[in-house]
Design an enzyme around this catalytic site. Sequence first.
Site, PDB file in Angstrom:
ATOM      1  CD  GLU A 125      15.276  49.249   1.445  1.00 35.78           C
ATOM      2  OE1 GLU A 125      15.408  49.088   0.214  1.00 35.78           O
ATOM      3  OE2 GLU A 125      14.570  48.485   2.151  1.00 35.78           O
ATOM      4  CG  HIS A 179      11.871  50.403  -3.672  1.00 34.90           C
ATOM      5  ND1 HIS A 179      13.058  51.013  -3.381  1.00 34.90           N
ATOM      6  CD2 HIS A 179      11.787  49.336  -2.825  1.00 34.90           C
ATOM      7  CE1 HIS A 179      13.680  50.344  -2.395  1.00 34.90           C
ATOM      8  NE2 HIS A 179      12.910  49.326  -2.041  1.00 34.90           N
ATOM      9  CG  HIS A 207       9.306  48.151   1.220  1.00 31.05           C
ATOM     10  ND1 HIS A 207      10.054  48.619   2.277  1.00 31.05           N
ATOM     11  CD2 HIS A 207      10.201  47.718   0.308  1.00 31.05           C
ATOM     12  CE1 HIS A 207      11.346  48.488   1.998  1.00 31.05           C
ATOM     13  NE2 HIS A 207      11.455  47.931   0.810  1.00 31.05           N
ATOM     14  CD  GLU A 208       9.349  45.872  -3.017  1.00 27.84           C
ATOM     15  OE1 GLU A 208      10.019  46.598  -3.774  1.00 27.84           O
ATOM     16  OE2 GLU A 208       9.864  45.171  -2.108  1.00 27.84           O
TER      17      GLU A 208
END
Lengths: 505, 505
Positions: free
Chosen positions: B298, B272, B268-269
């Site tokens: 997001e 980003h 997830h990160e």
Amino acid sequence: MPSIKDIEKGYFEYVKKIMDFEEAISLMAWDLRTGAPKKGAEQRSEVIGTLSSEVFQMSTSEEMRYYIDALTDPSVQDELSEKTRRSVAYSKKEYDKNVKIPEQEYKDYVILQAKAESIWEEAKEQADFGMLQPYLEKIVAYKRRFVEYWGHAGNPYDRLLDLYEPGVTVQMIDKVFGELREQIVPLVQEISDARERPQTSFLYKPFAKEKQRAFSLHILKEIGYDFDGGRLDETGHPFAISLNPGDVRVTTRYDEKDFRTAVFGTIHEGGHALYEQNISNELTGTPLANGTSMGIHESQSLFFENFVGRHFAFWEKYYDSLKQFADGQFDSVSLEDFYKAINVSCPSLIRLEADELTYPLHIIIRYEIEKALFNDGLEVGDLPGIWNEKYEEYLGLRPENDREGVLQDIHWSGGDFGYFPSYALGYLYAAQFKHAMLNDIPRFDDMLKEGNIKPIREWLTANIHQYGRMKKPAEILKDATGEELNAKYLIDYLSKKYRNVYQLV
Amino acid sequence: MPSIKDIEKGYFEYVKKIMDFEEAISLMAWDLRTGAPKKGAEQRSEVIGTLSSEVFQMSTSEEMRYYIDALTDPSVQDELSEKTRRSVAYSKKEYDKNVKIPEQEYKDYVILQAKAESIWEEAKEQADFGMLQPYLEKIVAYKRRFVEYWGHAGNPYDRLLDLYEPGVTVQMIDKVFGELREQIVPLVQEISDARERPQTSFLYKPFAKEKQRAFSLHILKEIGYDFDGGRLDETGHPFAISLNPGDVRVTTRYDEKDFRTAVFGTIHEGGHALYEQNISNELTGTPLANGTSMGIHESQSLFFENFVGRHFAFWEKYYDSLKQFADGQFDSVSLEDFYKAINVSCPSLIRLEADELTYPLHIIIRYEIEKALFNDGLEVGDLPGIWNEKYEEYLGLRPENDREGVLQDIHWSGGDFGYFPSYALGYLYAAQFKHAMLNDIPRFDDMLKEGNIKPIREWLTANIHQYGRMKKPAEILKDATGEELNAKYLIDYLSKKYRNVYQLV
């Protein structure tokens, strides 16, 4: 018109802001040296430049001048605390140093400095002093002019010494370095001729990095480093750095073929960090909340590295735990042989690899050359020749090229003339502190043997750490030891220790 | 009089200085969250405050106003590049936002905000909404006033949405969230009644932190994260942060009893970070060199977490290496069972623990409440009641206390109203991007199976990443997918996937 109390308050708010900026700059520098990704480094340097330029402007602003003028006015001195007076005196010194150089000239110098440092790297690689020479000539010319802008009472080099070791002069250093040289040079020669030499081959066995790190953490804790106010990281060129009094960080380097790099390096940087961690809380937020000079700082790192970390009694306590962290490396090595091995001495060409006994000679050579450059008209072109001659005279070795000679250190390319002597002053201070400490702590050796380092650290805090910049180096030394700088204590310590290790009569 | 080119140059130098300050602030924030020693944290926060205040002053200064006025003058628009126009428009928006609030009121608000966040922590601990209520009432009152200062064309809540997702309105969100709710609520119900549920007990076996870290590093590399321009660290509440385009860092958290926290958190990160790492170099040093909105950001993290990381084909490629890093945990678990387990869905009370299917409902609840608070006169005292009702209605669960209810998130205590919708918008964007991507990359599934993620990442860079803030969210979406925001794609994806996992007919 504002009251003197209001001005005092304004002054402290103003310097706090400068210190806040400096904390941000320090964190960025720490980050760049401990793992910042390389692709972001160039932009990060620009950020450091932007904030440094703000600091410079604040330190030399009209507002700063107003505070300094108002708070150094003789008529208000009685209303000010000692803390205020000392802090303003420090700010004034920085202010004077910075405003006296024409702004454009300083900017040109900073650009040259960066350029010279990068040329130095290449010149060193190629062992070619000629490459660096034109840049170094300009750097020296700038520094000679800066000294004139700043002004000096005695001789030009005194002014440079004062940047790193306030109050110390050529006259003082000539005396102590002279005595040191006279005693150490023949001792080094005697040791070179000694029949028995310590066994050292076991030092170079594999010692996993992770285990070296674990032992380093253990030892840092044992000497009293506070991990709630710091951390240990890995780097290429180890350093300690104070971001704020509650955040004083240590770095180290791991050599899996020589555990001494990390262990003694960590203890050394730990000594620097203990100084910063134990400055009185009352000074927090003022320019006084830092070590008072390079030399006094170095005395603390060397005290822990040598007077604690290379002491027989220290290893009486910790040799067993070192054995546990290591992978069988020391199983057949007696404590006595281990002790001798970590105190082996041998003349060498590279300062950074020098041992405790020969290290001061490397510094004395640099001091004598710097002094000649600024006081006696020595020219940059003469540096390689004089360097090689002095190495031959003091250490019995002649560099084969400039890489292992005059090009080995970055300092001169960065314009840091006057800095080197601090390293040897640190040795002298440390030995003198140790001698004085024995009056209060006669059981010093027994305490190390028991792992009871607290009273030793507390003595250093009581006499040195707590004051930060509230006292100048000479005041610290006089108050802690009862006398001026005296080379006798380091000479006695080195003679006794190395005659013992090498069984000289 | 300076030429327009000179003014443009002056403007970019000025905003570069602001960005330099912001980089220093970001590094300090990263450091505080990844291992800064606790004793230095309070002073560090003061430094962040000092530098933030400088940024605020620069962003709202006369100098900034001069640049904005000169560069938004209609007569000069033809002489300016698109980059300049977009950058100045962004600076103007920030300027307007900041100057319209009276300075003292803003300062009081910042202090209240910090206070409310710390009260929130205690109130949550005690599960006592009453403790927080008076603070939250003040926060909401401030925000209602701020909206009036800023002005708004439609309804007050639109103004708050615009802070995080420029151009998005209540009208747009009502439509897509409404459609989503209508489809997801019954699907969640169907799944709750499903006869067969995935086995999950093997998920909770011990998986050593160091090995989770090694696997996380491996996967980050595989999805194309550039370690020369970033690093992975451990933290309590994971985040990604861009210090500059060459230094975009990822953090993660390790749960030794549930590897999913680190693995999916890192992916997830990483999503980003890929966004920030792939913004065009041409925007470097301008305010445009950042992700364009919270929602688009997001969408990138969720794209990698769900559309890549929870895809069956992804684990066809990486399940074997996961097995190698793990300690026998998956040896008797088939790929099919593993896939179902990491896609288990179950209504829950806590947003941060919610699965992919139920997560949007948590967001929709918050959105509906925020909208009522700012547009329909809902009062703070009514929050716990309406919260619990909506959870019962949409998720079939009623919180037993406020800790697992209205007090679970910090956002409202920090005044971040309008932020929550971005999370669900990110889901909608991600599904719509995925659908469009299939036109260009019809072999998407096969590529994941081959571990060939590069074309997928390049599609995202070409359509989204490279633009930074050069395009608004709606422009990005329209240009990449050919249509406006459409809830259909997320609904189709979730229905198909979860009907398959739960074998519903």
